[in-house]
Design a protein around this motif. Sequence first.
Motif, PDB file in Angstrom:
ATOM      1  N   HIS A  77       0.865  -1.184   0.000  1.00  0.00           N
ATOM      2  CA  HIS A  77       0.000   0.000   0.000  1.00  0.00           C
ATOM      3  C   HIS A  77       0.900   1.233   0.000  1.00  0.00           C
ATOM      4  O   HIS A  77       1.860   1.285   0.768  1.00  0.00           O
ATOM      5  CB  HIS A  77      -0.866  -0.052   1.275  1.00  0.00           C
ATOM      6  CG  HIS A  77      -1.986   0.941   1.295  1.00  0.00           C
ATOM      7  ND1 HIS A  77      -1.774   2.300   1.319  1.00  0.00           N
ATOM      8  CD2 HIS A  77      -3.332   0.774   1.305  1.00  0.00           C
ATOM      9  CE1 HIS A  77      -2.947   2.915   1.344  1.00  0.00           C
ATOM     10  NE2 HIS A  77      -3.907   2.008   1.334  1.00  0.00           N
ATOM     11  N   PRO A  78       0.591   2.233  -0.840  1.00  0.00           N
ATOM     12  CA  PRO A  78       1.485   3.393  -0.935  1.00  0.00           C
ATOM     13  C   PRO A  78       1.575   4.223   0.349  1.00  0.00           C
ATOM     14  O   PRO A  78       2.549   4.961   0.540  1.00  0.00           O
ATOM     15  CB  PRO A  78       0.875   4.231  -2.069  1.00  0.00           C
ATOM     16  CG  PRO A  78      -0.518   3.746  -2.243  1.00  0.00           C
ATOM     17  CD  PRO A  78      -0.532   2.316  -1.793  1.00  0.00           C
ATOM     18  N   LEU A  83       7.644  -1.060   7.651  1.00  0.00           N
ATOM     19  CA  LEU A  83       7.581  -1.253   9.098  1.00  0.00           C
ATOM     20  C   LEU A  83       6.142  -1.204   9.614  1.00  0.00           C
ATOM     21  O   LEU A  83       5.908  -1.304  10.808  1.00  0.00           O
ATOM     22  CB  LEU A  83       8.403  -0.170   9.804  1.00  0.00           C
ATOM     23  CG  LEU A  83       9.896  -0.175   9.457  1.00  0.00           C
ATOM     24  CD1 LEU A  83      10.597   1.034  10.053  1.00  0.00           C
ATOM     25  CD2 LEU A  83      10.543  -1.456   9.952  1.00  0.00           C
ATOM     26  N   GLY A  84       5.211  -1.013   8.676  1.00  0.00           N
ATOM     27  CA  GLY A  84       3.803  -0.983   9.090  1.00  0.00           C
ATOM     28  C   GLY A  84       3.318   0.392   9.506  1.00  0.00           C
ATOM     29  O   GLY A  84       2.181   0.552   9.950  1.00  0.00           O
ATOM     30  N   ARG A  85       4.197   1.401   9.372  1.00  0.00           N
ATOM     31  CA  ARG A  85       3.764   2.747   9.745  1.00  0.00           C
ATOM     32  C   ARG A  85       2.775   3.266   8.716  1.00  0.00           C
ATOM     33  O   ARG A  85       2.859   2.930   7.540  1.00  0.00           O
ATOM     34  CB  ARG A  85       4.975   3.688   9.845  1.00  0.00           C
ATOM     35  CG  ARG A  85       5.877   3.299  11.012  1.00  0.00           C
ATOM     36  CD  ARG A  85       7.102   4.160  11.060  1.00  0.00           C
ATOM     37  NE  ARG A  85       7.845   4.076   9.787  1.00  0.00           N
ATOM     38  CZ  ARG A  85       9.113   4.420   9.663  1.00  0.00           C
ATOM     39  NH1 ARG A  85       9.797   4.864  10.686  1.00  0.00           N
ATOM     40  NH2 ARG A  85       9.709   4.337   8.479  1.00  0.00           N
ATOM     41  N   ILE A  86       1.858   4.107   9.178  1.00  0.00           N
ATOM     42  CA  ILE A  86       0.736   4.549   8.345  1.00  0.00           C
ATOM     43  C   ILE A  86       0.815   6.053   8.139  1.00  0.00           C
ATOM     44  O   ILE A  86       0.971   6.809   9.098  1.00  0.00           O
ATOM     45  CB  ILE A  86      -0.599   4.202   9.050  1.00  0.00           C
ATOM     46  CG1 ILE A  86      -0.658   2.708   9.376  1.00  0.00           C
ATOM     47  CG2 ILE A  86      -1.789   4.631   8.203  1.00  0.00           C
ATOM     48  CD1 ILE A  86      -1.699   2.344  10.411  1.00  0.00           C
ATOM     49  N   CYS A  87       0.697   6.465   6.886  1.00  0.00           N
ATOM     50  CA  CYS A  87       0.660   7.891   6.577  1.00  0.00           C
ATOM     51  C   CYS A  87      -0.798   8.309   6.511  1.00  0.00           C
ATOM     52  O   CYS A  87      -1.494   8.007   5.542  1.00  0.00           O
ATOM     53  CB  CYS A  87       1.363   8.156   5.244  1.00  0.00           C
ATOM     54  SG  CYS A  87       1.322   9.889   4.787  1.00  0.00           S
ATOM     55  N   LEU A 111      -8.684   4.104   4.228  1.00  0.00           N
ATOM     56  CA  LEU A 111      -7.416   4.247   3.502  1.00  0.00           C
ATOM     57  C   LEU A 111      -7.134   2.989   2.671  1.00  0.00           C
ATOM     58  O   LEU A 111      -6.554   3.074   1.586  1.00  0.00           O
ATOM     59  CB  LEU A 111      -6.283   4.504   4.500  1.00  0.00           C
ATOM     60  CG  LEU A 111      -4.897   4.812   3.941  1.00  0.00           C
ATOM     61  CD1 LEU A 111      -4.894   6.146   3.195  1.00  0.00           C
ATOM     62  CD2 LEU A 111      -3.864   4.844   5.058  1.00  0.00           C
ATOM     63  N   LEU A 112      -7.550   1.836   3.166  1.00  0.00           N
ATOM     64  CA  LEU A 112      -7.368   0.601   2.392  1.00  0.00           C
ATOM     65  C   LEU A 112      -8.256   0.624   1.142  1.00  0.00           C
ATOM     66  O   LEU A 112      -7.880   0.103   0.096  1.00  0.00           O
ATOM     67  CB  LEU A 112      -7.693  -0.633   3.240  1.00  0.00           C
ATOM     68  CG  LEU A 112      -6.755  -0.924   4.414  1.00  0.00           C
ATOM     69  CD1 LEU A 112      -7.080  -2.273   5.024  1.00  0.00           C
ATOM     70  CD2 LEU A 112      -5.296  -0.847   4.019  1.00  0.00           C
TER      71      LEU A 112
END
Length: 153
Positions: A77-78, A83-87, A111-112
């Motif tokens: 996912h862009p 590391l699994g961090r989410i923007c 977001l998904l």
Amino acid sequence: MGELPRRIQKETQRLLSEPVAGISASPYQDNLRYFNVVLAGPATSPFEGGIFRLELFLPEEYPMAPPKVRFLTKIYHPNIDKLGRICLDILKDKWSPALQVRTVLLSIQALLSAPNPEDPLDAGVADHWKSNEAAAIEEAKRWTQQYATGSLP
């Protein structure tokens, strides 16, 4: 739940008593500020059929500061890095104490459904998404089948 602020107690009770469709969030018994989150990939998204595990932590400053959330399940996912961090704006500068854990989880679910390669966290994935969206979506589906296995609790 003696040590916890009332706000967190109330939010936790509501999450458990009125769960959000496709999202399960339950606190760890030994640390009630840590939540084990399980999120079903939204229908019609490349993540459909996947079960994603996340961890959510409410820092001491919560609700003045946003929760810390990251994906434990690998996802292509862009706006989510290796590391699994989410923007996500509400996890950063657009956070407001009026928001809740519930709002955050719904925003991550959204977001998904709507990846935003214009505001990327993983430049490589975002470039792939922008240059060949169909191929990026296929890759996201492959990762979902490979890594996002399991079922909602």
